[in-house]
Write an enzyme that holds these catalytic residues in place. Structure first.
Site, PDB file in Angstrom:
ATOM      1  N   ASP A 264       0.932  -1.279  -0.128  1.00 53.06           N
ATOM      2  CA  ASP A 264      -0.080  -0.061   0.350  1.00 53.06           C
ATOM      3  C   ASP A 264       0.768   1.368   0.057  1.00 53.06           C
ATOM      4  OD1 ASP A 264      -2.373   1.422  -0.161  1.00 53.06           O
ATOM      5  OD2 ASP A 264      -3.157   0.503   1.558  1.00 53.06           O
ATOM      6  N   GLU A 612     -17.297   9.542   4.987  1.00 53.66           N
ATOM      7  CA  GLU A 612     -16.780   8.032   5.311  1.00 53.66           C
ATOM      8  C   GLU A 612     -15.963   8.044   4.113  1.00 53.66           C
ATOM      9  OE1 GLU A 612     -19.595   5.047   5.393  1.00 53.66           O
ATOM     10  OE2 GLU A 612     -20.837   5.984   3.971  1.00 53.66           O
TER      11      GLU A 612
END
Length: 860
Positions: A264, A612
């Protein structure tokens, strides 16, 4: 040890050998082996990062490994935007998911061909798509749960397999179409605020293998996914991208994965950074540990330290070659190294991008995702003809909300307000009154859409890949909606713009229709200034995270106001949110009065991807870094719904969210609740089709809708005890697998073709399902298992499902075949998931609340 400088000029013999890797008659592996022999150490290392540099002496062009396709080709301009993955999961239609991602892969290939033809090989233009996200949505507070396919390992596996198969397509006999990537391996699901230092520990082997690993294993062994992305957090003390148990023992040795493992973005930095894990002392030890554990490709630049690591004998050339060979093999297999004319996939025309056919597919998926949760007295579907409809709520005309996150830019978006307006019949009337924002008590009546630059509607944006606006702009485009730019999660402001070290200027003009005080709202992390008619109105220079600022000025109707907003990157994650308009306090009584003539109020509420998502910079009441602190509907919306109910209004709540919302009061104040998720470019049409009965809903919840946070364990506890329908003993608000229809289905007696199953055998299950209602419909038939005398195991767990269409008055025999993975269970004796002897209960029905009644025995 080995040289760290470029070789001297190639000899004639070397030149002959070097040309061999260009021989397209050889296999990708053979070509990779040949090319490895020609590269120096610095060249090898330069090819092991997401921005892979060219090797000009060998004719190797640059390649950017980073591309996104979460629910459509993302962050590269025009593309079809399908519903957010959590919404696609609600369809329980894995065959449709395959169709969607086949379309996505066509668009990705066509866009890549287009970029390459222009000599462009930037981020979000390549052939390696970093999706799907198959982490288990274990807690509804996790912001990134919206990117997943829900809380169930089996459903996630089935959906994820079809995503990969659709994206990767087939081999044309010579070249692969695309590469998909399973992420984030493996035990990763928030919180977002501490993901760079958090350690998942004290997890039992059973929880690891039975809950967190199955989807990844299925993608590796069933779908042949080509890439796996390791996660930010630690697992049992080791960072996931340097975790030998995950990457070496499980992924490589147990599962036989020989594809690419990538980190990542900047996860390797976390190994040694002050705010990270601090498990390694410096970048050289971190980079070498990552490669030696099995990470081949870094999103970031820490791998530059591999040269230093080699000098210190922390890593040898063989380990570097092992990882690089996988990367080179992939580039050859995709045809990226070769003449595009030789690659059949480049013949896919650009006309497929955002095509009418894909728009229709987006509508079909949006319809199938619609999940009806409440329908008191059959208020839905609405009946046309003389109907007065009021549309309210913060999401009614918000197109950006509908796109979700990790999204592209659709050619056109049908908002929910537009969808309802188009669905009205003769004599029907619509009233629109927003009423309230997502959160808070102040409402901005935006005038952004009324701004117009010399180039067209909205603001003209110019970007420079330097921080001083120097030279000719590198990128120019039009911004049609209020700004919501943020580089958190490594999202650029626009395709072709640097992630760091950039500047921007936005220009437009506004002519107000009325006089008054106009407000300019900014939330920024960076430096800049807002100028109106040549006069600086606001300057900002934020060194320590994002900061919200606003300013106002008096405007005169009919006068032209030229607006310029300059922005420069400073550090860390840049952010720029901007809107303008007239602000007023939420006045619930006034809003209720505005809709007093309505027969029914459709309140389009919920939350937004602006609230979110992944490690976001906005912290509002109830939210932290994209996670939620509460699962309740925001208070201002709840108050307005209660006031509408008290005024005697029939209220239909269309809830837009990527996560479960605690809607206990709303089951009282609302007459119907439709969960619409983030439904993509055709979401407005899909919502209206359901509300007016042009489509019979059949979506089912891929996540449990809890009553409130009191039903949840601690967010940072990764144990499955009490989590999800599989281990929850309390009664939720709406269970996993739940959803209503406009017709009624009746289940008959389940029939098993045998009562004992031995290794290698299959169990045939048949159940008659009758449509006893008054219209055609679809039913999602779900099969659950439970093992008797297994006190630590799940209460029940999904092991098969089928979405079937059943005409009114007809009965269909729905058949399931259980074998292999469907019958596997945790085996205490071997500490593995396998065919485990014992007695099992089986239940088939329309949700996870099905009765478990049939039984069979798995033999030794």
């Amino acid at each position: 040890m080995f040289p760290d400088t470029d070789n001297e000029a190639l000899t004639a013999e070397n030149a002959r050998v070097a040309s061999d890797f260009r021989d397209t008659s050889l296999s990708p592996e053979e070509r990779a082996e040949l090319l490895l022999k020609e590269l120096t150490l610095p060249e090898k290392i330069s090819l092991m990062m997401d921005v892979s540099k060219p090797v000009e002496r060998l004719g190797i062009k640059p390649y950017n490994w980073w591309n996104e396709a979460l629910h459509g080709v993302a962050r590269a301009g025009l593309a079809t935007v399908f519903p957010q993955p959590i919404g696609m999961a609600a369809s329980f239609d894995d065959s449709l998911v395959y169709q969607v991602f086949t379309a996505v892969s066509d668009e990705a290939r066509a866009k890549n061909t287009h970029y390459v033809s222009m000599g462009s090989r930037e981020r979000y233009q390549g052939l390696t798509m970093w999706t799907p996200t198959v982490n288990i949505y274990r807690d509804p507070r996790w912001g990134r749960g919206i990117e997943t396919y829900g809380e169930d390992p089996y459903l996630t596996s089935r959906m994820g397999v079809q995503v990969v198969k659709g994206l990767q397509g087939t081999n044309d006999g010579k070249y692969d179409k695309l590469y998909a990537c399973a992420k984030h391996f493996a035990v990763h699901s928030g919180p977002e605020w501490n993901r760079h230092s958090f350690d998942v520990e004290n997890l039992t082997p059973r929880e690891l293998y039975e809950t967190y690993l199955p989807a990844f294993k299925s993608l590796v062994q069933e779908a042949d996914v080509k890439e796996v992305m390791c996660a930010y957090n630690r697992f049992e003390g080791e960072p996931c991208c340097g975790n030998k148990r995950l990457l070496t023992q499980i992924l490589r040795e147990e599962w036989g994965f020989d594809g690419i493992v990538l980190s990542d973005c900047w996860a390797i930095n976390d190994f040694f950074s002050e705010n990270g894990h601090k498990t390694h002392k410096d970048s050289a030890s971190a980079a070498s540990a990552a490669v030696l554990s099995g990470t081949d490709l870094e999103c970031g630049a820490t791998f530059e330290s591999l040269t230093e690591a080699a000098r210190k004998n922390l890593i040898d050339e063989e380990a570097v070659d092992r990882s690089l060979k996988r990367l080179l093999k992939a580039r050859f297999a995709l045809g990226e190294m070769d003449d595009p004319g030789e690659v059949s996939w480049t013949k896919i025309p650009y006309s497929v991008v955002a095509s009418p056919a894909h728009d229709s597919l987006a509508l079909k998926m949006a319809r199938e995702s619609m999940t009806l949760l409440l329908n008191k007295d059959g208020i839905l579907p609405l009946k046309r003809g003389g109907l007065q409809v009021a549309v309210m709520g913060p999401n009614a005309k918000d197109s950006v909300m509908m796109w979700g996150n990790y999204n592209g830019m659709p050619a056109r978006t049908v908002t929910i307000l537009e969808g309802i307006q188009s669905a009205l019949g003769k004599g029907d009337r619509l009233i629109y009154e927003q009423g309230c924002p997502w959160v808070g008590e102040t409402l901005l009546e935006s005038v952004f859409s009324k701004c117009r630059s010399e180039k067209g509607p909205g603001f003209t944006a110019q970007y420079w890949n330097n921080v001083n606006h120097e030279g000719v702009a590198d990128v120019e485009n039009q911004v049609l909606t209020p700004f919501n730019f943020c580089t958190s999660g490594a999202t650029v402001f626009a395709p072709g713009v640097n992630l760091t070290d950039f500047s921007a200027t936005y220009r437009s003009s506004y002519i107000p229709e009325v006089s008054g005080e106009i407000v300019f709202d900014l939330y920024s992390f960076g430096k800049g200034r807002l100028t109106v008619n040549g006069k600086e109105l606001l300057a900002f220079h934020n060194h320590h995270g994002g900061n919200r600022q606003s300013c106002s000025m008096q405007v005169v109707a009919g006068k032209k106001y030229d607006i310029t907003l300059d922005f420069e990157y400073l550090q860390s994650d840049a952010q720029l949110n901007f809107d303008m308009g007239f602000k007023r306090k939420v006045d619930i009584a006034r809003s209720v009065d505005a809709v007093k003539e309505a027969d029914v109020v459709i309140f389009v509420g919920g939350i937004s991807p602006s609230l979110e998502g992944e490690e976001m910079g906005v912290d509002l009441p109830g939210f932290r870094k994209g996670d939620r602190l509460s699962i309740e509907l925001p208070d201002v919306q709840r108050k307005l719904l209660a006031a509408l109910h008290d005024a005697g209004k029939k209220v239909i709540l269309v809830n837009c969210s990527g996560s479960p919302i605690g809607l206990v009061p709303e089951t009282v104040t609302c007459d119907a609740i439709l969960q619409a998720w983030y439904p993509g470019q055709q979401g407005g049409t899909a919502v209206a089709d359901v509300l007016f009965g042009d489509y019979n809903p059949a979506g089912r919840l891929p996540v449990t809708f809890y009553r409130d946070v009191n039903q949840l364990p601690d967010f940072e506890d990764y144990s499955m005890a009490g989590r999800t329908y599989r281990f929850m003993t309390d009664k939720p608000l709406f269970p996993f697998g739940y959803g209503l229809s406009y017709t009624t289905f009746r289940y008959g007696t389940v029939r098993l073709d045998k009562t004992t199953v031995a290794d290698g055998e299959k169990l045939q299950v048949t159940v008659p399902v009758s449509n006893v209602g008054n219209r055609d419909g679809e039913e999602v038939v779900q099969l659950y298992l439970h093992k008797q005398n297994d006190e630590q195991g799940p209460v029940k767990t999904l092991r098969s499902f089928k979405r079937v269409s059943i005409p009114q008055g007809q009965t269909v025999d729905v058949q399931f075949e259980l074998s292999g993975k469907e019958l596997e269970w945790w085996d205490d004796r071997s500490n593995t998931v396998k065919l485990s002897p014992g007695t099992y209960k089986l239940g088939v029905g329309g949700s996870s609340e099905v009765e478990m009644y049939s039984s069979f025995t798995v033999l030794e």
